[in-house]
Design an enzyme around this catalytic site. Structure first.
Site, short mmCIF file in Angstrom:
data_model
loop_
_atom_site.label_atom_id
_atom_site.label_comp_id
_atom_site.label_asym_id
_atom_site.label_seq_id
_atom_site.Cartn_x
_atom_site.Cartn_y
_atom_site.Cartn_z
N ASN A 1 0.56 -1.17 0.01
CA ASN A 1 0.01 0.07 -0.10
C ASN A 1 0.84 1.33 -0.07
OD1 ASN A 1 -2.64 1.35 0.49
ND2 ASN A 1 -1.84 2.00 2.36
N THR A 2 0.47 2.25 -0.46
CA THR A 2 1.08 3.71 -0.65
C THR A 2 -0.02 4.61 0.32
OG1 THR A 2 1.97 5.33 -1.84
CG2 THR A 2 0.11 4.11 -2.79
N HIS A 3 0.78 5.18 1.32
CA HIS A 3 -0.06 6.11 2.14
C HIS A 3 0.57 7.55 2.32
CE1 HIS A 3 -2.58 6.96 5.51
NE2 HIS A 3 -1.60 7.42 5.98
N1 LIG Z 1 -6.79 -3.95 5.83
C1 LIG Z 1 -6.12 -2.99 5.45
N2 LIG Z 1 -6.89 -2.73 4.24
C2 LIG Z 1 -6.36 -1.32 3.53
C3 LIG Z 1 -5.13 -0.72 4.01
C4 LIG Z 1 -4.74 -1.30 5.56
O1 LIG Z 1 -3.63 -0.76 5.99
N3 LIG Z 1 -5.26 -2.40 6.01
N4 LIG Z 1 -4.70 0.49 3.64
C5 LIG Z 1 -5.67 1.14 2.78
C6 LIG Z 1 -5.26 2.36 2.18
N5 LIG Z 1 -5.49 3.41 3.27
C7 LIG Z 1 -4.47 3.99 3.77
O2 LIG Z 1 -3.32 3.86 3.30
C8 LIG Z 1 -6.98 3.63 3.91
C9 LIG Z 1 -7.87 3.64 3.01
C10 LIG Z 1 -9.31 4.08 3.64
C11 LIG Z 1 -9.30 4.04 4.96
C12 LIG Z 1 -10.84 3.84 5.36
O3 LIG Z 1 -11.09 4.47 6.65
N6 LIG Z 1 -11.74 3.66 4.53
C13 LIG Z 1 -13.32 3.65 5.08
C14 LIG Z 1 -14.08 4.57 3.68
C15 LIG Z 1 -13.36 5.80 3.47
C16 LIG Z 1 -14.14 6.38 2.47
O4 LIG Z 1 -14.70 5.65 1.54
O5 LIG Z 1 -13.74 7.67 2.16
C17 LIG Z 1 -13.88 2.17 4.76
O6 LIG Z 1 -13.00 1.35 4.40
O7 LIG Z 1 -14.74 2.13 5.61
C18 LIG Z 1 -8.32 3.70 5.75
C19 LIG Z 1 -7.03 3.69 5.43
C20 LIG Z 1 -6.21 -0.02 1.77
N7 LIG Z 1 -6.80 -0.94 2.52
N1 LIG Z 2 -5.15 5.98 3.07
C1 LIG Z 2 -5.02 5.96 1.55
C2 LIG Z 2 -4.86 7.15 0.93
O1 LIG Z 2 -5.00 8.35 1.50
N2 LIG Z 2 -4.24 6.86 -0.41
C3 LIG Z 2 -3.86 8.02 -0.93
O2 LIG Z 2 -4.76 8.60 -2.00
C4 LIG Z 2 -4.21 9.18 -3.03
C5 LIG Z 2 -4.97 8.85 -4.26
O3 LIG Z 2 -4.22 9.81 -5.23
P1 LIG Z 2 -4.94 9.77 -6.80
O4 LIG Z 2 -6.37 9.62 -6.73
O5 LIG Z 2 -4.48 10.84 -7.47
O6 LIG Z 2 -4.33 8.45 -7.36
C6 LIG Z 2 -2.85 8.85 -3.04
O7 LIG Z 2 -2.07 9.96 -2.41
C7 LIG Z 2 -2.66 7.64 -1.93
O8 LIG Z 2 -1.57 7.63 -1.05
#
Ligand SMILES: Nc1nc2c(c(=O)[nH]1)N[C@@H](CN(C=O)c1ccc(C(=O)N[C@@H](CCC(=O)O)C(=O)O)cc1)CN2
Ligand SMILES: NCC(=O)N[C@@H]1O[C@H](COP(=O)([O-])[O-])[C@@H](O)[C@H]1O
Length: 170
Positions: A75-77
């Site tokens: 994953n990218t964060h």
């Molecule tokens: N089990 C995991 N799944 C994902 C991870 C992870 O670390 N463990 N990383 C995410 C990406 N991410 C951060 O990098 C991230 C994306 C979304 C959420 C979140 O709270 N999502 C909510 C809905 C939010 C929305 O729809 O706007 C949800 O899923 O209910 C937290 C972290 C990829 N998956």
């Molecule tokens: N926690 C997950 C999260 O915040 N992910 C982030 O969503 C953006 C998507 O950009 P994009 O729509 O330009 O690809 C990216 O910056 C990625 O790291």
């Protein structure tokens, strides 16, 4: 080898333009979150990937998916984890008033943004930064960092004890 999204979005068009098969698995098409998790797992499994990369994938992956692809999800964060996990990392960093944030590429585990870190790079927060401006500068870094990490993992694999991860050197 394929692009799978959780919603209709530009990524599907980018994939088509690149000649890469793509599909969306939408939560609203399933009775509940668990059923969506299973459906997503089956769709991705049909492509038999060696590695899954979540890039802007804004859904927390559930137990079915994690069970099938454990240790093989990158994953990218847009923050320097463990700071500012979750779906609003850039806004949270700005609100906190940090001087430095950045990009983290990590393995995904059952937590949220808690998996072993593969790479990080800092991005300075500027005095006049708003969320969009800062996020775009982070994206410039993460697009390079993600490609570098995925290439390295594809070529040399990754070794993880569940807390720390190492990509073997050349
Ligand atoms: N089990 C995991 N799944 C994902 C991870 C992870 O670390 N463990 N990383 C995410 C990406 N991410 C951060 O990098 C991230 C994306 C979304 C959420 C979140 O709270 N999502 C909510 C809905 C939010 C929305 O729809 O706007 C949800 O899923 O209910 C937290 C972290 C990829 N998956
Ligand atoms: N926690 C997950 C999260 O915040 N992910 C982030 O969503 C953006 C998507 O950009 P994009 O729509 O330009 O690809 C990216 O910056 C990625 O790291």
């Amino acid at each position: 080898m394929a692009v799978v999204t959780d919603r209709a979005c530009d990524a599907l068009g980018h994939a088509a333009d690149a000649g890469v098969v793509s599909t969306a698995v939408e939560l609203r098409d399933h009775p509940d979150r668990a059923a969506w998790d299973v459906a997503l797992t089956e769709v991705v499994s049909d492509f038999a990937p060696d590695l899954v990369v979540t890039a802007g994938f804004m859904k927390i992956l559930g137990p079915a998916f994690l069970g099938r692809f454990a240790g093989r999800i990158v994953n990218t964060h847009p923050a320097l984890l463990p700071a500012f996990p979750g779906a609003h990392a850039v806004a949270d960093a700005l609100a906190y008033g940090v001087a430095l944030t950045g990009s983290t590429v990590h393995l995904v585990d059952e937590g949220v943004d808690t998996g072993p870190i593969l790479a990080q790079e800092a991005v300075r927060v500027l005095p006049d930064d708003d969320e969009a401006g800062l996020h775009e500068r982070i994206k410039i870094v993460e697009r390079r960092l993600l490609v570098e990490v995925v290439a390295a993992v594809a070529e040399r694999g990754v070794v993880s004890d569940g807390r720390k991860a190492v990509i073997p050197s050349e």
